[in-house]
Design a protein around this motif. Structure first.
Motif, mmCIF file in Angstrom:
data_model
loop_
_atom_site.group_PDB
_atom_site.id
_atom_site.type_symbol
_atom_site.label_atom_id
_atom_site.label_comp_id
_atom_site.label_asym_id
_atom_site.label_seq_id
_atom_site.Cartn_x
_atom_site.Cartn_y
_atom_site.Cartn_z
ATOM 1 N N GLU B 132 99.010 70.426 52.613
ATOM 2 C CA GLU B 132 99.692 71.405 51.767
ATOM 3 C C GLU B 132 98.750 71.827 50.643
ATOM 4 O O GLU B 132 98.545 73.004 50.371
ATOM 5 C CB GLU B 132 100.943 70.753 51.199
ATOM 6 N N ARG B 133 98.149 70.823 50.082
ATOM 7 C CA ARG B 133 97.269 71.013 48.938
ATOM 8 C C ARG B 133 96.096 71.943 49.264
ATOM 9 O O ARG B 133 95.675 72.755 48.458
ATOM 10 C CB ARG B 133 96.756 69.622 48.517
ATOM 11 N N MET B 186 85.060 76.362 47.816
ATOM 12 C CA MET B 186 84.481 75.952 46.541
ATOM 13 C C MET B 186 85.551 75.868 45.461
ATOM 14 O O MET B 186 85.511 74.987 44.601
ATOM 15 C CB MET B 186 83.373 76.932 46.124
ATOM 16 N N ALA B 187 86.519 76.796 45.531
ATOM 17 C CA ALA B 187 87.608 76.757 44.557
ATOM 18 C C ALA B 187 88.382 75.446 44.689
ATOM 19 O O ALA B 187 88.774 74.838 43.689
ATOM 20 C CB ALA B 187 88.536 77.958 44.779
ATOM 21 N N LEU B 188 88.563 75.015 45.930
ATOM 22 C CA LEU B 188 89.251 73.734 46.155
ATOM 23 C C LEU B 188 88.488 72.579 45.509
ATOM 24 O O LEU B 188 89.066 71.720 44.839
ATOM 25 C CB LEU B 188 89.353 73.462 47.657
ATOM 26 N N LEU B 189 87.154 72.569 45.736
ATOM 27 C CA LEU B 189 86.339 71.491 45.176
ATOM 28 C C LEU B 189 86.352 71.548 43.651
ATOM 29 O O LEU B 189 86.444 70.515 42.974
ATOM 30 C CB LEU B 189 84.902 71.585 45.705
ATOM 31 N N ALA B 190 86.305 72.779 43.131
ATOM 32 C CA ALA B 190 86.353 72.938 41.677
ATOM 33 C C ALA B 190 87.671 72.390 41.132
ATOM 34 O O ALA B 190 87.715 71.762 40.074
ATOM 35 C CB ALA B 190 86.175 74.405 41.306
ATOM 36 N N GLY B 191 88.747 72.638 41.903
ATOM 37 C CA GLY B 191 90.053 72.130 41.495
ATOM 38 C C GLY B 191 90.048 70.598 41.433
ATOM 39 O O GLY B 191 90.593 69.994 40.508
ATOM 40 N N LEU B 192 89.419 69.962 42.435
ATOM 41 C CA LEU B 192 89.341 68.499 42.442
ATOM 42 C C LEU B 192 88.561 68.006 41.231
ATOM 43 O O LEU B 192 88.905 66.999 40.612
ATOM 44 C CB LEU B 192 88.660 68.009 43.726
ATOM 45 N N HIS B 193 87.508 68.754 40.888
ATOM 46 C CA HIS B 193 86.721 68.398 39.712
ATOM 47 C C HIS B 193 87.559 68.516 38.445
ATOM 48 O O HIS B 193 87.542 67.640 37.585
ATOM 49 C CB HIS B 193 85.478 69.293 39.623
ATOM 50 N N ALA B 194 88.319 69.604 38.395
ATOM 51 C CA ALA B 194 89.151 69.841 37.217
ATOM 52 C C ALA B 194 90.140 68.695 37.010
ATOM 53 O O ALA B 194 90.541 68.394 35.889
ATOM 54 C CB ALA B 194 89.893 71.170 37.366
ATOM 55 N N GLU B 195 90.521 68.015 38.104
ATOM 56 C CA GLU B 195 91.462 66.884 37.983
ATOM 57 C C GLU B 195 90.773 65.614 37.509
ATOM 58 O O GLU B 195 91.406 64.565 37.404
ATOM 59 C CB GLU B 195 92.110 66.601 39.341
ATOM 60 N N GLY B 196 89.450 65.693 37.321
ATOM 61 C CA GLY B 196 88.744 64.531 36.786
ATOM 62 C C GLY B 196 87.883 63.811 37.799
ATOM 63 O O GLY B 196 87.284 62.780 37.493
ATOM 64 N N ASN B 197 87.813 64.318 39.023
ATOM 65 C CA ASN B 197 86.981 63.663 40.021
ATOM 66 C C ASN B 197 85.514 64.021 39.817
ATOM 67 O O ASN B 197 85.182 65.070 39.281
ATOM 68 C CB ASN B 197 87.383 64.105 41.428
ATOM 69 N N THR B 198 84.654 63.132 40.270
ATOM 70 C CA THR B 198 83.230 63.403 40.275
ATOM 71 C C THR B 198 82.903 64.080 41.597
ATOM 72 O O THR B 198 83.307 63.587 42.653
ATOM 73 C CB THR B 198 82.444 62.087 40.143
ATOM 74 N N VAL B 199 82.215 65.210 41.546
ATOM 75 C CA VAL B 199 81.941 65.967 42.765
ATOM 76 C C VAL B 199 80.445 66.242 42.867
ATOM 77 O O VAL B 199 79.827 66.674 41.891
ATOM 78 C CB VAL B 199 82.716 67.315 42.782
ATOM 79 N N HIS B 204 72.908 75.718 49.576
ATOM 80 C CA HIS B 204 71.747 76.610 49.529
ATOM 81 C C HIS B 204 72.062 77.840 48.687
ATOM 82 O O HIS B 204 71.180 78.585 48.313
ATOM 83 C CB HIS B 204 71.401 77.101 50.945
ATOM 84 N N ASP B 205 73.353 78.005 48.446
ATOM 85 C CA ASP B 205 73.845 79.259 47.884
ATOM 86 C C ASP B 205 73.918 79.178 46.349
ATOM 87 O O ASP B 205 74.662 78.383 45.794
ATOM 88 C CB ASP B 205 75.246 79.508 48.479
ATOM 89 N N ALA B 206 73.126 80.027 45.676
ATOM 90 C CA ALA B 206 73.060 79.997 44.210
ATOM 91 C C ALA B 206 74.417 80.309 43.595
ATOM 92 O O ALA B 206 74.809 79.716 42.588
ATOM 93 C CB ALA B 206 72.014 80.987 43.706
ATOM 94 N N ARG B 207 75.188 81.206 44.251
ATOM 95 C CA ARG B 207 76.483 81.564 43.685
ATOM 96 C C ARG B 207 77.446 80.383 43.752
ATOM 97 O O ARG B 207 78.276 80.186 42.879
ATOM 98 C CB ARG B 207 77.072 82.745 44.452
ATOM 99 N N VAL B 208 77.299 79.604 44.839
ATOM 100 C CA VAL B 208 78.118 78.399 44.955
ATOM 101 C C VAL B 208 77.725 77.422 43.857
ATOM 102 O O VAL B 208 78.570 76.839 43.170
ATOM 103 C CB VAL B 208 77.937 77.764 46.346
ATOM 104 N N ALA B 209 76.405 77.299 43.677
ATOM 105 C CA ALA B 209 75.906 76.336 42.701
ATOM 106 C C ALA B 209 76.358 76.691 41.296
ATOM 107 O O ALA B 209 76.526 75.815 40.440
ATOM 108 C CB ALA B 209 74.382 76.267 42.770
ATOM 109 N N GLU B 210 76.602 77.956 41.050
ATOM 110 C CA GLU B 210 77.011 78.385 39.711
ATOM 111 C C GLU B 210 78.318 77.748 39.258
ATOM 112 O O GLU B 210 78.565 77.591 38.073
ATOM 113 C CB GLU B 210 77.171 79.909 39.691
ATOM 114 N N ARG B 211 79.158 77.367 40.205
ATOM 115 C CA ARG B 211 80.432 76.760 39.831
ATOM 116 C C ARG B 211 80.241 75.364 39.239
ATOM 117 O O ARG B 211 81.119 74.877 38.536
ATOM 118 C CB ARG B 211 81.331 76.636 41.059
ATOM 119 N N ALA B 212 79.103 74.723 39.601
ATOM 120 C CA ALA B 212 78.871 73.361 39.120
ATOM 121 C C ALA B 212 78.381 73.391 37.681
ATOM 122 O O ALA B 212 77.873 74.400 37.209
ATOM 123 C CB ALA B 212 77.843 72.670 40.002
ATOM 124 N N ASP B 213 78.565 72.240 36.968
ATOM 125 C CA ASP B 213 78.073 72.249 35.593
ATOM 126 C C ASP B 213 76.710 71.565 35.481
ATOM 127 O O ASP B 213 76.165 71.432 34.404
ATOM 128 C CB ASP B 213 79.097 71.638 34.633
#
Ligand SMILES: Nc1ncnc2c1ncn2[C@@H]1O[C@H](COP(=O)(O)OP(=O)(O)OP(=O)(O)O)[C@@H](O)[C@H]1O
Ligand SMILES: [Mg+2]
Lengths: 413, 230
Positions: B132-133, B186-199, B204-213
């Motif tokens: 569901e998630r 990537m939005a899903l992974l970002a969501g998991l990060h937002a919940e406090g998980n380490t990701v 290879h994709d710079a735009r994908v990498a931009e989501r990371a801190d």
């Protein structure tokens, strides 16, 4: 992993290797059915031999007089021996190990009924002999003490003797002639069938009369004493065969004044001895080894199929390890799958084996063709062997499965 | 959850022996990742990204150097302990999904729970919630072959997060997907990060990498660049 999951996976492995599964399963089915069938058949052989030997009388010993052996007397002085009623009375009083003792008189006589005439094996017997031989009377009555006391001219006919001598429809009450003397048929014996006895005498062909009648009407030419040709006894205990023989021989030797160990003077034969010589256990053992080998070959089929399946499922195994499966979870899973496949074949094989035994056992065949005799112990043995084969067959594939390196197999292909 | 190093690597090297020659996939990696970080791992093909991620995920052990996970040196953990770690602390997402083709989406997602001896009912419940998630409600009974690439990767993510692991490792999770679908993943992974998980995500994709801190670049088995963007 639940047991159902494991079984489902076993079925999947089978489904993934369809033509190979059929061969593999066939191997296990065949092997299992062989174990069931061959072991049951071995049981049947053992039972047949036992029954065949016991047909002349259960745990029976036969004693006959011979000649004094050269070991005990000069060659020129070797006398022929014979038993008389007095010897038998002596034996009856003194012998401890036989449970029953009987005296038998024996002669070939012409038996005639009207125009029909045959050469018959006629036995003069007492009720003890009949008891030892254990042949049931199918019609009429048996020979009694009263017959002996009154030296009645009555006869019991074996099944074949009746067929050869009497006309159809004739039976108890028919008058026949034995050695020219009139006799009345008072009983007919039940069918006995082929015996495995050494003298090859067939009970079915014999005619039985009271021993006193025989001794009176057909006396020996060399003596006036009532002669007994043979002593029959039933031993108290099968395992005391040798001791019983020794006792009987020693007592008769004492009476006849010959050496207590002179086997030529007093011959004894027990069918139990033949049973000991045939070594039925060995026959059964060889059959067991053949059957188990067949099943082991089936196990090799399971093992190679599982090995192949493990190779094809490397990625799956790697993934299971990656999501937290311990090596022993994988080991157990593969072992159980191997057992599952073996169990599937085993159940079918037991089914076929039992059906084959049951089918054959229903057939009506000659006495001397052994039929399989299925015992619960045989099925239990098959199950034990199957579990062993299934586990062993799974060991190599399982240990190989636990050696899968997840990082290597989970890489992109 | 206290802040502090979740992952700590000192001089980690990895050698592969192939026939006569040995390949040095990693040559001395020093790295520290704190709890709650979102790290993108970049670098040219063959530079050792996957190798590093496998070591982080305890799927293979370093040939040299030390790796500590949550303060515990991994090389000292017995095999069963590693299995437990992989099952409970780490969620791994593969570029090629690695779903079991004969299991339904639901059965794939619940797999880590099977080895934690979770009862069937609870397993079903949690797998359904996880699907569901990731937006796959109603696809529980589909086999992987009946799902699109993006949907398969969602199942794989559902599987990775079902045990609520502290560490999520994803190896080019969008590599096999188109841009839009990749963005959703990537939005899903970002969501998991937002919940406090380490990701940690390899990409290879710079735009994908931009989501990371935090962006790590690895070349020839060494960390060549380490930049925080936030
Ligand atoms: N099992 C192996 N045996 C031998 N060499 C290997 C093995 N796995 C990886 N390598 C080598 O190690 C090096 C690093 O590989 P790795 O897969 O980590 O690179 P990557 O950065 O993930 O590349 P890509 O971006 O193409 O996925 C490569 O040179 C590769 O050939
Ligand atoms: Mg890679």
């Amino acid at each position: 992993m639940g047991l159902l999951d494991v079984l489902r996976q076993a079925l999947r492995t089978l489904a993934a290797h369809r033509s190979r599964s059929i061969l593999t399963l066939f191997g296990v089915v065949w092997g299992t059915a062989s174990v069931i069938f061959l072991m049951s058949w071995g049981e049947g052989v053992a039972l047949m031999i036992d029954r065949g030997l016991m047909k002349t009388g259960k745990d029976m010993g036969q004693v006959w007089p011979g000649r004094v052996s050269e070991e005990f007397t000069p060659a020129a002085d070797r006398r022929w021996l014979w038993f008389t009623d007095a010897d038998i009375d002596f034996l009856r009083r003194r012998a401890r190990l036989p449970e029953l003792l009987g005296a038998e008189w024996w002669e070939w006589l012409t038996a005639a009924r009207g125009p029909r005439s045959i050469n018959a094996d006629v036995r003069g017997v007492d009720p003890e002999v009949l008891a030892i031989r254990g042949v049931p009377v199918a019609a009429g009555r048996s020979i009694t003490e009263a017959d002996l006391a009154h030296r009645r001219r009555v006869a019991l006919l074996g099944e074949k003797a009746r067929q050869r001598l009497l006309a159809p429809g004739e039976g108890v009450g028919t008058r026949i002639r034995l050695g020219g003397q009139p006799f009345e048929v008072v009983g007919l014996l039940a069918h006995v069938g082929t015996q495995l006895s050494r003298d090859r005498a067939e009970i079915d062909e014999m005619i039985w009369i009271p021993i006193t009648t025989a001794q009176t009407h057909f006396p020996a030419w060399w003596t006036d004493e009532p002669v007994v040709n043979r002593v029959l006894y039933r031993m108290r205990d099968r395992s005391l065969r040798v001791e019983t023989e020794t006792e009987v021989r020693a007592l008769l030797a004492e009476r006849l004044r010959v050496g207590a160990t002179d086997e030529e003077a007093i011959g004894i034969f027990s069918s139990v001895e033949m049973l000991e010589e045939i070594q039925v256990d060995r026959i059964v053992g060889v059959l067991f080894i053949i059957a188990v080998t067949t099943l082991l070959v089936g196990g090799i089929g399971v093992a190679t199929m599982m090995l192949d399946a493990i190779h094809q499922r490397r990625r799956e195994i790697g993934l299971r390890l990656a999501v937290g499966a311990r090596r022993r979870d994988i080991l157990l899973q593969i072992l159980l799958e191997s057992l599952g496949i073996t169990a599937l074949g085993g159940v079918l094989g037991i089914g076929f084996g039992v059906a084959a035994c049951a089918g054959l056992a229903r057939l009506h065949v000659e006495d001397l063709i052994p039929l399989p005799v299925l015992r619960p112990g045989i099925v239990a043995t098959a199950v034990v062997v199957l579990v062993f084969v299934g586990t062993t067959a799974g060991l190599l594939p399982a240990s190989r499965a636990t050696r899968v390196a997840p990082a290597e197999v989970l890489r992109n292909e | 959850m206290s802040a502090g190093p979740l992952l700590e690597l000192q001089g980690v090297a990895k050698r592969y022996a192939t026939g006569r020659t040995a390949v040095e996939a990693l040559r001395g990696i020093d790295l520290r990742v704190d709890r709650g970080e979102f790290v993108a791992l970049m670098g040219p093909s063959g530079s050792g990204k996957t190798t590093l991620l496998e070591i982080l995920g305890c799927l293979s052990l370093p040939s040299e150097g030390r790796y500590s996970l949550a303060g515990r040196p991994v090389e000292e953990i017995p095999a069963d302990g590693l299995a437990k770690l992989r099952g409970e602390e780490i969620g791994f997402v593969f570029q090629s999904f690695n779903l079991l083709p004969r299991l339904s989406a639901l059965e794939n997602a619940e797999l880590p729970l099977v080895y934690r001896r979770v009862g069937r009912g609870e397993r079903r419940e949690r797998a359904r919630a996880a699907l569901e998630r990731v937006g796959l409600g109603g696809r529980e009974r589909h086999l992987p072959g009946e799902l699109s690439g993006g949907e398969r990767q969602r199942v794989a993510i559902a599987r990775a997060l079902i045990n609520r692991p502290r560490l999520i490792l994803a190896d080019e999770p969008t590599g096999n997907l188109d841009t839009t679908t990749g963005g959703e993943i990537m939005a899903l992974l970002a969501g998991l990060h937002a919940e406090g998980n380490t990701v940690v995500v390899v990409t290879h994709d710079a735009r994908v990498a931009e989501r990371a801190d935090r962006r790590l670049t690895i070349r020839d088995g060494r960390i060549a660049e380490d930049r925080s963007t936030h």
